[in-house]
Write a protein that holds these residues in place. Sequence first.
Motif, short mmCIF file in Angstrom:
data_model
loop_
_atom_site.label_atom_id
_atom_site.label_comp_id
_atom_site.label_asym_id
_atom_site.label_seq_id
_atom_site.Cartn_x
_atom_site.Cartn_y
_atom_site.Cartn_z
N THR A 219 -16.09 2.65 -8.63
CA THR A 219 -16.28 4.03 -7.87
C THR A 219 -15.44 3.95 -6.96
O THR A 219 -14.88 2.87 -6.46
CB THR A 219 -17.66 4.03 -7.53
OG1 THR A 219 -18.10 3.28 -6.53
CG2 THR A 219 -18.81 4.33 -8.71
N VAL A 220 -15.18 5.33 -6.02
CA VAL A 220 -14.30 5.21 -5.10
C VAL A 220 -14.86 4.52 -3.75
O VAL A 220 -16.09 4.56 -3.33
CB VAL A 220 -13.94 6.61 -4.74
CG1 VAL A 220 -13.09 6.85 -3.24
CG2 VAL A 220 -13.21 7.30 -5.42
N ARG A 221 -13.95 3.48 -3.15
CA ARG A 221 -14.42 3.00 -1.83
C ARG A 221 -13.73 3.59 -0.87
O ARG A 221 -14.06 3.73 0.45
CB ARG A 221 -14.01 1.33 -2.08
CG ARG A 221 -14.30 0.52 -1.05
CD ARG A 221 -13.85 -0.75 -1.00
NE ARG A 221 -12.51 -0.88 -0.90
CZ ARG A 221 -11.83 -0.75 0.28
NH1 ARG A 221 -12.21 -0.48 1.36
NH2 ARG A 221 -10.42 -0.88 0.38
N ALA A 222 -12.09 3.85 -0.70
CA ALA A 222 -11.49 4.00 0.19
C ALA A 222 -10.22 4.96 -0.23
O ALA A 222 -9.80 4.77 -1.45
CB ALA A 222 -11.17 3.12 1.13
N VAL A 223 -9.45 5.73 0.76
CA VAL A 223 -8.27 6.08 0.42
C VAL A 223 -7.17 5.51 1.37
O VAL A 223 -7.50 5.66 2.74
CB VAL A 223 -8.25 7.59 0.55
CG1 VAL A 223 -6.82 8.22 0.52
CG2 VAL A 223 -9.18 8.24 -0.40
N ARG A 224 -5.89 4.89 0.89
CA ARG A 224 -5.10 4.66 1.84
C ARG A 224 -4.02 5.35 1.84
O ARG A 224 -3.40 5.96 1.03
CB ARG A 224 -4.43 3.12 1.37
CG ARG A 224 -3.37 2.39 1.95
CD ARG A 224 -3.03 1.26 1.55
NE ARG A 224 -4.34 0.28 1.43
CZ ARG A 224 -4.54 -0.68 2.32
NH1 ARG A 224 -3.92 -0.60 3.66
NH2 ARG A 224 -5.78 -1.27 2.14
N LEU A 225 -3.39 5.86 3.22
CA LEU A 225 -2.49 6.81 3.12
C LEU A 225 -1.20 6.15 3.43
O LEU A 225 -0.95 4.89 3.80
CB LEU A 225 -2.74 7.59 4.56
CG LEU A 225 -4.08 8.24 4.56
CD1 LEU A 225 -4.21 9.02 5.67
CD2 LEU A 225 -4.47 9.12 3.19
N SER A 226 -0.06 7.19 3.40
CA SER A 226 1.29 6.19 3.43
C SER A 226 1.75 5.88 4.88
O SER A 226 2.54 5.20 4.62
CB SER A 226 2.31 7.62 2.89
OG SER A 226 2.19 8.56 3.65
N ASP A 227 1.04 6.49 5.91
CA ASP A 227 1.37 5.78 7.30
C ASP A 227 0.50 4.66 7.57
O ASP A 227 0.43 4.16 8.64
CB ASP A 227 0.93 6.84 8.19
CG ASP A 227 -0.54 7.33 8.33
OD1 ASP A 227 -1.41 6.82 7.48
OD2 ASP A 227 -0.84 8.49 9.01
#
Length: 406
Positions: A219-227
């Motif tokens: 399941t989803v834990r986190a979203v990593r952004l390009s910055d």
Amino acid sequence: MTRRLVVVGHGMVGHQLVDRLTSLDTEGTWRIVVLGEERHLAYDRVSLSSYLDGKSKDDLTIAGPVLRHDARVEVRLACPAVSVDRTSRTVTTADGDDIAYDALVLACGSRPFVPPVPGHDLVGCFVYRTFDDLDAIRAAARAGRPGLVIGGGLLGLEAANALRLLGMHPHIVETAPHLMSAQLDPGAARVLHQQATELGLRLHCSTATASIEARPDGTVRAVRLSDGTVVETELVVFAAGIRPRDELAVSAGLALGERGGIAVDDRCRTRDGRVWAIGECAAVEGRCHGLVAPGYRMADNVARQLMGQDTEPFDGSDTATTLKLLGVNVASFGATRPADGQALEVVFAQGSTRYAKFFLRRDSGALLGGMVAGGTASPLALASFLGRRPPADLEQLLAPDLPFLP
């Protein structure tokens, strides 16, 4: 002689075509078969967020009782078309039925675009398009927890508002420098940004989604952004745009637009004189329109053609958009990016609370379009002046008490 029309798609635009044609066809010339992919009658997709704010599916249904009981119309729900044979003039459904037609209108709509980022298919990732999508989001939402929306356009803001209605704390990720970049300039977007932030939305502009990270259970834990930012969340909604549904055109040997969509002329006709395409699936003179107002105009135009009436070419000029969510008044109409040297810009502004910009043709002073944000006048009042000179007291009519910026 009675003829048969097959309409592929039972969304807002497909329904508009049927509604318009049945009202024009007083002699009963046409019998209509509508093939709907969803299990629901046509509903107001523009107001979909209100489904999470107390409205029922019946409240949003636009197919009225008169149409439902019209003997001239047969609506087949959960019955998608899978192929078209233009030689035999038949449409084949997923159930294996072959339906003959004298005329065929493709109103297939579009599908949500899901960026192919790592983790996009994890449990906890959703799109925002249908009643079923919102039912799934509602079931997964946890009040008091963060949720993340990928896409800061009109649809992304609607999705973020839906999460807010479910008690979540929404984040929005947008690759452009500001929200609603297709409709608003930086000045209007500043008003929207300020008011959205005050409502608790966390905005991440000028950055993209690098990856969606998973827990050991998938399941989803986190979203990593390009910055480099990492947003902990268990729920991700993709609202990063749409792609036209043009698969049937391929099966039928019809041409596509350069960027997708079913290629049609300015009267929504394909190269086959018995086949039209309208709405989000249609590339009119090479351009797809992702708004319902142009789709309605296409539907009205084709309904008149089917009745043998004269029609005006579709010019795609009706691009008005209005954001009525989050308590924020934001709208655009007409041309929001006129050609260089063609227009004179008039701007009214008051800090980050109110903003209005209008474009006037240099040679005639006619109103070309504009945008408003915050406590300004109704965009309907503005749009009524498109193509002609507005009154001399434009600033008082459209943006009362707003200081003029020369």
